[in-house]
Design a protein around this motif. Structure first.
Motif, PDB file in Angstrom:
ATOM      1  N   ASP A  93      -5.279   0.321  -4.042  1.00 41.28           N
ATOM      2  CA  ASP A  93      -4.760   0.098  -5.399  1.00 41.28           C
ATOM      3  C   ASP A  93      -3.264   0.398  -5.455  1.00 41.28           C
ATOM      4  O   ASP A  93      -2.498  -0.347  -6.081  1.00 41.28           O
ATOM      5  CB  ASP A  93      -5.490   0.972  -6.417  1.00 41.28           C
ATOM      6  N   ALA A  96      -1.408  -2.386  -3.642  1.00 42.94           N
ATOM      7  CA  ALA A  96      -1.389  -3.619  -4.448  1.00 42.94           C
ATOM      8  C   ALA A  96      -0.378  -3.496  -5.590  1.00 42.94           C
ATOM      9  O   ALA A  96       0.370  -4.443  -5.877  1.00 42.94           O
ATOM     10  CB  ALA A  96      -2.783  -3.917  -4.989  1.00 42.94           C
ATOM     11  N   ALA A  97      -0.359  -2.336  -6.238  1.00 44.62           N
ATOM     12  CA  ALA A  97       0.606  -2.121  -7.325  1.00 44.62           C
ATOM     13  C   ALA A  97       2.026  -2.161  -6.777  1.00 44.62           C
ATOM     14  O   ALA A  97       2.938  -2.719  -7.411  1.00 44.62           O
ATOM     15  CB  ALA A  97       0.327  -0.795  -8.029  1.00 44.62           C
ATOM     16  N   ARG A  98       2.248  -1.597  -5.590  1.00 42.24           N
ATOM     17  CA  ARG A  98       3.574  -1.625  -4.963  1.00 42.24           C
ATOM     18  C   ARG A  98       3.979  -3.066  -4.654  1.00 42.24           C
ATOM     19  O   ARG A  98       5.128  -3.457  -4.847  1.00 42.24           O
ATOM     20  CB  ARG A  98       3.558  -0.774  -3.698  1.00 42.24           C
ATOM     21  N   ASN A  99       3.035  -3.880  -4.205  1.00 44.12           N
ATOM     22  CA  ASN A  99       3.339  -5.279  -3.921  1.00 44.12           C
ATOM     23  C   ASN A  99       3.736  -6.029  -5.189  1.00 44.12           C
ATOM     24  O   ASN A  99       4.672  -6.838  -5.173  1.00 44.12           O
ATOM     25  CB  ASN A  99       2.163  -5.957  -3.225  1.00 44.12           C
ATOM     26  N   ARG A 100       3.038  -5.762  -6.299  1.00 39.50           N
ATOM     27  CA  ARG A 100       3.409  -6.395  -7.569  1.00 39.50           C
ATOM     28  C   ARG A 100       4.805  -5.949  -8.003  1.00 39.50           C
ATOM     29  O   ARG A 100       5.592  -6.742  -8.534  1.00 39.50           O
ATOM     30  CB  ARG A 100       2.376  -6.085  -8.645  1.00 39.50           C
ATOM     31  N   LEU A 101       5.115  -4.665  -7.783  1.00 37.78           N
ATOM     32  CA  LEU A 101       6.447  -4.167  -8.113  1.00 37.78           C
ATOM     33  C   LEU A 101       7.496  -4.885  -7.259  1.00 37.78           C
ATOM     34  O   LEU A 101       8.558  -5.252  -7.759  1.00 37.78           O
ATOM     35  CB  LEU A 101       6.515  -2.655  -7.899  1.00 37.78           C
ATOM     36  N   GLU A 103       7.288  -7.888  -6.103  1.00 31.59           N
ATOM     37  CA  GLU A 103       7.429  -9.233  -6.664  1.00 31.59           C
ATOM     38  C   GLU A 103       8.341  -9.206  -7.885  1.00 31.59           C
ATOM     39  O   GLU A 103       9.175 -10.111  -8.074  1.00 31.59           O
ATOM     40  CB  GLU A 103       6.067  -9.793  -7.035  1.00 31.59           C
ATOM     41  N   ARG A 104       8.184  -8.194  -8.713  1.00 32.97           N
ATOM     42  CA  ARG A 104       9.032  -8.069  -9.903  1.00 32.97           C
ATOM     43  C   ARG A 104      10.478  -7.786  -9.511  1.00 32.97           C
ATOM     44  O   ARG A 104      11.414  -8.253 -10.159  1.00 32.97           O
ATOM     45  CB  ARG A 104       8.504  -6.969 -10.835  1.00 32.97           C
ATOM     46  N   ASP A 125       6.891  -2.712 -16.455  1.00 28.28           N
ATOM     47  CA  ASP A 125       5.426  -2.774 -16.506  1.00 28.28           C
ATOM     48  C   ASP A 125       4.827  -2.604 -15.111  1.00 28.28           C
ATOM     49  O   ASP A 125       3.828  -1.902 -14.933  1.00 28.28           O
ATOM     50  CB  ASP A 125       4.955  -4.100 -17.107  1.00 28.28           C
ATOM     51  N   ALA A 126       5.438  -3.242 -14.114  1.00 28.43           N
ATOM     52  CA  ALA A 126       4.950  -3.113 -12.738  1.00 28.43           C
ATOM     53  C   ALA A 126       5.128  -1.687 -12.242  1.00 28.43           C
ATOM     54  O   ALA A 126       4.255  -1.148 -11.548  1.00 28.43           O
ATOM     55  CB  ALA A 126       5.675  -4.102 -11.829  1.00 28.43           C
ATOM     56  N   ALA A 129       2.365   0.473 -13.553  1.00 29.78           N
ATOM     57  CA  ALA A 129       1.118   0.282 -12.795  1.00 29.78           C
ATOM     58  C   ALA A 129       1.153   1.073 -11.491  1.00 29.78           C
ATOM     59  O   ALA A 129       0.151   1.672 -11.096  1.00 29.78           O
ATOM     60  CB  ALA A 129       0.884  -1.204 -12.526  1.00 29.78           C
TER      61      ALA A 129
END
Length: 148
Positions: A93, A96-101, A103-104, A125-126, A129
Motif C-alpha cells: 500500500d 502504491a501510494a508512493r507511485n501515485r505521488l 505520477e503527481r 492529495d497524493a 495518501a
C-alpha cells in the motif's frame, strides 16, 4: 513478532552513511512531510523551487521505504505468518501510494502555469495518501503503533 521491526529506522541510506546516529523515524517522517507540504506554498512563478523541494522529499521517502523493506527482510524469519501478510500488504500500500505521488510529481513537472493550482492540489492529495499509508504501516497487527 509484531511489525515493530518495520518502523523506519531513520538510518541514513548506505550511500549517505556518515557514521553518525540516525534521526528517529518520526523526525525523518516530519522532514519529508514538511518538504511535501511546502509545495502548496509555492506560486506558479516559483515552480522550479517547488519541484526541487518535492524531488528532495521524494528521494528521502524512497530511502525511508528502502530501509523499511530491508528491516522487513531482516526480521522475516521472526515474524508470524499473519505478521508477514500484514507487513507485505502495508508495504505494498505504501509503495502504491508512493507511485501515485510520483505520477503527481510528473504532472507538476510537465504542467503549465495556468494549471499550477490544480496540479498542486493533486500532489497534496497524493501526499496525504502516502502519509496515511505510512501511518498504517507503522502499526502492528493489533493496531498499536510500533515503537521507534
Amino acid at each position: 513478532m509484531a511489525l515493530g521491526a518495520l518502523v523506519l529506522s531513520g538510518a541514513p541510506a548506505p550511500a549517505q552513511d556518515t557514521g553518525e546516529q540516525a534521526p528517529p523515524a518520526a523526525e525523518v517522517r516530519a522532514e519529508i512531510a514538511e518538504a511535501m507540504d511546502a509545495v502548496a506554498d509555492y506560486s506558479a512563478e516559483e515552480r522550479d523551487a517547488a519541484l526541487e523541494r518535492a524531488r528532495e522529499g521524494l528521494d528521502r521517502l524512497d530511502a525511508a521505504i528502502a530501509r523499511r523493506e530491508q528491516a522487513m527482510r531482516e526480521s522475516w524469519a521472526d515474524m508470524s505468518d499473519a505478521a508477514r501478510d500484514t507487513a507485505r500488504e502495508r508495504l505494498a500500500d505504501l509503495r502504491a501510494a508512493r507511485n501515485r505521488l510520483g505520477e503527481r510529481y510528473g504532472a507538476l513537472e510537465a504542467g503549465t502555469r495556468s494549471a499550477w493550482g490544480e496540479l498542486k492540489s493533486g500532489f497534496a492529495d497524493a501526499w496525504d495518501a502516502v502519509s496515511d499509508a505510512w501511518a498504517a504501516s507503522e502499526t502492528d497487527s493489533t493496531g498499536d503503533a510500533a515503537a521507534d
